[in-house]
Design a protein around this motif. Sequence first.
Motif, PDB file in Angstrom:
ATOM      1  N   TYR A 116       0.878  -1.230  -0.048  1.00 27.81           N
ATOM      2  CA  TYR A 116       0.062  -0.052   0.051  1.00 27.81           C
ATOM      3  C   TYR A 116       0.912   1.269   0.032  1.00 27.81           C
ATOM      4  O   TYR A 116       0.397   2.358  -0.239  1.00 27.81           O
ATOM      5  N   TYR A 220      -4.245  10.238  10.761  1.00 27.33           N
ATOM      6  CA  TYR A 220      -4.882  11.007  11.384  1.00 27.33           C
ATOM      7  C   TYR A 220      -6.343  11.345  10.706  1.00 27.33           C
ATOM      8  O   TYR A 220      -7.159  11.695  11.306  1.00 27.33           O
ATOM      9  N   HIS A 265       9.284  10.849  10.503  1.00 25.58           N
ATOM     10  CA  HIS A 265       9.530   9.819  11.721  1.00 25.58           C
ATOM     11  C   HIS A 265       9.081   8.458  11.115  1.00 25.58           C
ATOM     12  O   HIS A 265       9.409   7.491  11.821  1.00 25.58           O
ATOM     13  N   ASN A 349       7.805   4.449  18.859  1.00 28.46           N
ATOM     14  CA  ASN A 349       8.107   4.555  17.625  1.00 28.46           C
ATOM     15  C   ASN A 349       8.727   5.854  17.187  1.00 28.46           C
ATOM     16  O   ASN A 349       9.896   5.911  16.630  1.00 28.46           O
ATOM     17  N   ALA A 350       8.226   6.898  17.861  1.00 29.57           N
ATOM     18  CA  ALA A 350       8.483   8.255  17.560  1.00 29.57           C
ATOM     19  C   ALA A 350       9.912   8.805  18.127  1.00 29.57           C
ATOM     20  O   ALA A 350      10.617   9.767  17.770  1.00 29.57           O
ATOM     21  N   ASN A 355      13.370   3.710  17.652  1.00 26.16           N
ATOM     22  CA  ASN A 355      13.085   3.743  16.510  1.00 26.16           C
ATOM     23  C   ASN A 355      13.931   2.811  15.589  1.00 26.16           C
ATOM     24  O   ASN A 355      13.699   1.836  14.731  1.00 26.16           O
ATOM     25  N   HIS A 359      12.032  -0.494  13.791  1.00 24.05           N
ATOM     26  CA  HIS A 359      11.753   0.158  12.533  1.00 24.05           C
ATOM     27  C   HIS A 359      11.735  -0.979  11.585  1.00 24.05           C
ATOM     28  O   HIS A 359      12.758  -1.878  11.750  1.00 24.05           O
ATOM     29  N   HIS A 367       1.894  -2.400  16.030  1.00 19.20           N
ATOM     30  CA  HIS A 367       1.253  -0.827  16.328  1.00 19.20           C
ATOM     31  C   HIS A 367      -0.107  -0.317  15.583  1.00 19.20           C
ATOM     32  O   HIS A 367      -0.880  -0.022  15.952  1.00 19.20           O
ATOM     33  N   PHE A 368      -0.031  -0.665  14.328  1.00 20.93           N
ATOM     34  CA  PHE A 368      -1.055  -0.022  13.351  1.00 20.93           C
ATOM     35  C   PHE A 368      -2.174  -0.977  13.483  1.00 20.93           C
ATOM     36  O   PHE A 368      -3.371  -0.595  13.050  1.00 20.93           O
ATOM     37  N   ARG A 432       9.242  -7.294   9.257  1.00 20.08           N
ATOM     38  CA  ARG A 432       7.572  -7.022   8.714  1.00 20.08           C
ATOM     39  C   ARG A 432       7.716  -7.381   7.275  1.00 20.08           C
ATOM     40  O   ARG A 432       8.742  -7.330   6.503  1.00 20.08           O
TER      41      ARG A 432
HETATM   42 FE1  HAS Z   1       1.514   5.227  14.249  1.00 23.31          FE
HETATM   43  C1  HAS Z   1       3.915   3.761  12.228  1.00 23.31           C
HETATM   44  C2  HAS Z   1       4.124   7.189  15.751  1.00 23.31           C
HETATM   45  C3  HAS Z   1      -0.609   7.055  16.068  1.00 23.31           C
HETATM   46  C4  HAS Z   1      -0.818   4.397  12.424  1.00 23.31           C
HETATM   47  N1  HAS Z   1       1.400   4.151  12.555  1.00 23.31           N
HETATM   48  C5  HAS Z   1       2.509   3.622  11.821  1.00 23.31           C
HETATM   49  C6  HAS Z   1       2.176   2.871  10.747  1.00 23.31           C
HETATM   50  C7  HAS Z   1       0.615   3.308  10.766  1.00 23.31           C
HETATM   51  C8  HAS Z   1       0.518   4.100  11.813  1.00 23.31           C
HETATM   52  C9  HAS Z   1      -0.253   2.722   9.796  1.00 23.31           C
HETATM   53  O1  HAS Z   1       7.209   7.807  14.967  1.00 23.31           O
HETATM   54  C10 HAS Z   1       2.864   2.108   9.706  1.00 23.31           C
HETATM   55  C11 HAS Z   1       2.976   2.926   8.484  1.00 23.31           C
HETATM   56  C12 HAS Z   1       4.064   1.670   7.615  1.00 23.31           C
HETATM   57  O2  HAS Z   1       3.552   1.225   6.901  1.00 23.31           O
HETATM   58  O3  HAS Z   1       5.071   2.048   7.618  1.00 23.31           O
HETATM   59  N2  HAS Z   1       1.771   6.914  15.629  1.00 23.31           N
HETATM   60  C13 HAS Z   1       3.005   7.199  16.256  1.00 23.31           C
HETATM   61  C14 HAS Z   1       2.573   8.202  17.174  1.00 23.31           C
HETATM   62  C15 HAS Z   1       1.119   8.317  17.464  1.00 23.31           C
HETATM   63  C16 HAS Z   1       0.621   7.372  16.463  1.00 23.31           C
HETATM   64  C17 HAS Z   1       3.525   9.348  18.066  1.00 23.31           C
HETATM   65  N3  HAS Z   1      -0.340   5.786  14.164  1.00 23.31           N
HETATM   66  C18 HAS Z   1      -1.094   6.374  15.109  1.00 23.31           C
HETATM   67  C19 HAS Z   1      -2.432   6.438  14.826  1.00 23.31           C
HETATM   68  C20 HAS Z   1      -2.647   5.630  13.901  1.00 23.31           C
HETATM   69  C21 HAS Z   1      -1.238   5.112  13.306  1.00 23.31           C
HETATM   70  C22 HAS Z   1      -3.582   6.955  15.401  1.00 23.31           C
HETATM   71  C23 HAS Z   1      -4.003   5.160  12.817  1.00 23.31           C
HETATM   72  C24 HAS Z   1      -4.941   5.480  13.073  1.00 23.31           C
HETATM   73  N4  HAS Z   1       3.621   5.600  13.928  1.00 23.31           N
HETATM   74  C25 HAS Z   1       4.500   6.332  14.629  1.00 23.31           C
HETATM   75  C26 HAS Z   1       5.980   6.258  14.107  1.00 23.31           C
HETATM   76  C27 HAS Z   1       5.797   5.210  13.022  1.00 23.31           C
HETATM   77  C28 HAS Z   1       4.270   4.809  13.172  1.00 23.31           C
HETATM   78  C29 HAS Z   1       7.087   6.713  14.380  1.00 23.31           C
HETATM   79  C30 HAS Z   1       6.956   4.871  12.349  1.00 23.31           C
HETATM   80  C31 HAS Z   1       7.587   3.640  12.606  1.00 23.31           C
HETATM   81  C32 HAS Z   1       8.710   2.960  11.753  1.00 23.31           C
HETATM   82  O4  HAS Z   1       9.538   2.998  12.168  1.00 23.31           O
HETATM   83  O5  HAS Z   1       8.272   2.590  10.517  1.00 23.31           O
HETATM   84  C33 HAS Z   1       0.392   9.389  18.603  1.00 23.31           C
HETATM   85  O6  HAS Z   1      -0.443  10.027  17.575  1.00 23.31           O
HETATM   86  C34 HAS Z   1       0.058   8.512  19.212  1.00 23.31           C
HETATM   87  C35 HAS Z   1      -0.899   9.206  20.369  1.00 23.31           C
HETATM   88  C36 HAS Z   1      -1.845   8.614  21.406  1.00 23.31           C
HETATM   89  C37 HAS Z   1      -1.975   8.605  22.499  1.00 23.31           C
HETATM   90  C38 HAS Z   1      -3.095   8.038  23.131  1.00 23.31           C
HETATM   91  C39 HAS Z   1      -4.166   8.667  23.853  1.00 23.31           C
HETATM   92  C40 HAS Z   1      -5.373   7.952  24.252  1.00 23.31           C
HETATM   93  C41 HAS Z   1      -6.842   8.073  24.254  1.00 23.31           C
HETATM   94  C42 HAS Z   1      -7.704   7.192  24.804  1.00 23.31           C
HETATM   95  C43 HAS Z   1      -8.218   7.577  26.233  1.00 23.31           C
HETATM   96  C44 HAS Z   1      -9.013   6.522  26.665  1.00 23.31           C
HETATM   97  C45 HAS Z   1     -10.026   6.515  27.485  1.00 23.31           C
HETATM   98  C46 HAS Z   1     -10.705   5.349  27.827  1.00 23.31           C
HETATM   99  C47 HAS Z   1     -10.368   7.687  27.665  1.00 23.31           C
HETATM  100  C48 HAS Z   1      -0.928   9.454  23.570  1.00 23.31           C
HETATM  101  C49 HAS Z   1      -7.245   9.458  23.765  1.00 23.31           C
HETATM  102  C50 HAS Z   1     -10.696   5.218  29.191  1.00 23.31           C
HETATM  103  C51 HAS Z   1     -11.813   4.178  29.817  1.00 23.31           C
HETATM  104  C52 HAS Z   1     -11.889   3.627  30.971  1.00 23.31           C
HETATM  105  C53 HAS Z   1     -12.926   2.761  31.203  1.00 23.31           C
HETATM  106  C54 HAS Z   1     -10.621   3.519  31.533  1.00 23.31           C
END
Ligand code: HAS
Length: 543
Positions: A116, A220, A265, A349-350, A355, A359, A367-368, A432
């Motif tokens: 992809y 996003y 990243h 990852n970041a 990484n 990686h 992760h994804f 992978r």
């Molecule tokens: Fe990622 C690779 C860094 C978020 C998807 N990511 C990928 C790939 C995909 C993907 C598809 O920095 C692979 C791409 C490929 O084919 O090579 N990712 C991040 C970071 C975040 C992040 C820093 N990724 C996502 C999201 C994705 C996604 C969202 C899809 C929707 N990602 C990376 C990095 C790579 C990477 C590197 C490259 C790795 C490599 O070397 O190849 C951040 O946005 C994450 C922040 C999220 C949080 C969590 C907040 C929690 C929440 C839930 C609260 C829960 C509640 C429930 C309230 C800080 C909001 C509580 C209830 C109770 C009952 C207790």
Amino acid sequence: ISRQDAHLSLVHLVIAFVALFLGAVAGLLQTLVRSGSITLPAGIGYYQLLTAHGVLLGLVFTTFFIIGFLIAGLSKTTGTLTVKARRLGWSGFLLMTAGTILGVILVLLNKATVLYTFYAPLQASPWFYVALTLLVVGSWLSGFAIFQQYYHWKKENKGEISPLLSFMAVITMLLWLIATLGVAASVLLQFIPWSFGWVDTINILLSRTLFWYFGHPLVYFWLLPAYICWYVIIPKIIGGKIFSDALARLSFVMFLLFSIPVGFHHQLLESGISPFWKFLQVVLTFMVIIPSLMTAFSLFATFELTGRPKGAKGLFGWFKKLPWKDARFFAPMVGMLIFIPAGAGGIINASNQMNQVVHNTLWVTGHFHLTVASSVALTFFGISYWLIPHLTGRTLPKKVHLFGNIQTILWAIGMFFMSGAMHVVGLFGAPRRTAYTTYGDHPDAVGWMSYKVAMAVGGSILFIAIILLLGLLSYLAFFAPKGSEEFPIGEAAAESEKAPALLENWKLWIGVTVFLILVAYTIPVINMIEHAPPGSPGFNNLW
Ligand code: HAS
């Protein structure tokens, strides 16, 4: 919502779920091949299946579902679509569908086995890139439909702050539009001339960079519609209020600003990009974590504020007051819970040093599958339970809640095995995107095999869950009792402050977004063009 708008939204959902089914079949087969459980007949290749899986689920299911959901949401919150918006919406749908059909045929014919990410020097049939162009241009038209409707509402309601959902829909499509400019440039200026043979070589580093300029905001684009559900829909379902409309808008604005200039990243191990620019984009990556932390805060606040009037006591008393039996709530909630470890994995990852360890290993695949394939997918399933009957003029009966919750539990169990095994074996170094191999019976690779079997077991459970889901959705679309199912839209808590108009100052936010992109990308891209190594002639005969 009006019948015409329901129709437009529904056709998007139909394509989305057909893609989900086909993509799931490809996913099941590839995990069975990879673990050595089956061998494929009739010359079908592992990478061919992996491409079909990634394209159908990562690009087709998501894009069609998101646009269908946003169109319905806009119609609900800003009124029936204008004729112009509806026309744009239909044109977008037709172009996207044409692109999808062409692309899928080429993948199935093994003419586009490029995964992809379609990294050069892998080369697909030129028509695959034409198909991608149709898909992207079609999605732009759908984006314009959403902008048009929003603009119409603003004109009719001068000086008023727009409904939260419509504001979020505009940011989601704006993000998509700005991000897809990168992939459009790469496809039109690099891949199409190269694959038709009009030029002999391609600048690989530039093509990958343009891909990730798009590829990160793409994640996003998947996430924001799930956040729309968490911020706007869930409060209504649990009988509460949105904690703060202004905070929700601010977090979306931050996504617009920070989700694009961070593509490096994904390229931290790519030579040819100087460490300074990688460092800068890693800093910006840590900025894009903040709106997710704000979202977590806001969700906890909503749950707690909803629970207190119902008699919830203590720090976590609200937990018991949540409607756990309601499938509209349970699926997104499990998605939220999964997003906590999923997000932590993203932060790992970041981080540059870590990484280097993860990686290109199965850790990233793990992760994804937690982020997009669990948090986002489960939220989309939760939305479908009420959106489909709403659109088809039917209702969501009690028994479907029960089966919906079983579906969610099956998904969580399947993902625990599949993604858990991917994370662990990734840390042991398993790469992978490799077909079944023991690397000449190397002891390390032989040691990975039990994890790959666990992946296949998890994948099989997920497949059963998909079949259950599609059964439930078909029931809701065609057989559920006739009636009118609620389209839940939350209201902001009375005590929360009104959102300031500044948050809707599009010139300002688009200006800052463009500024950040230029800072993060201009010099590295000039370097890539000036110091381009000899281009690659391309390789289309690998399989
Ligand atoms: Fe990622 C690779 C860094 C978020 C998807 N990511 C990928 C790939 C995909 C993907 C598809 O920095 C692979 C791409 C490929 O084919 O090579 N990712 C991040 C970071 C975040 C992040 C820093 N990724 C996502 C999201 C994705 C996604 C969202 C899809 C929707 N990602 C990376 C990095 C790579 C990477 C590197 C490259 C790795 C490599 O070397 O190849 C951040 O946005 C994450 C922040 C999220 C949080 C969590 C907040 C929690 C929440 C839930 C609260 C829960 C509640 C429930 C309230 C800080 C909001 C509580 C209830 C109770 C009952 C207790």
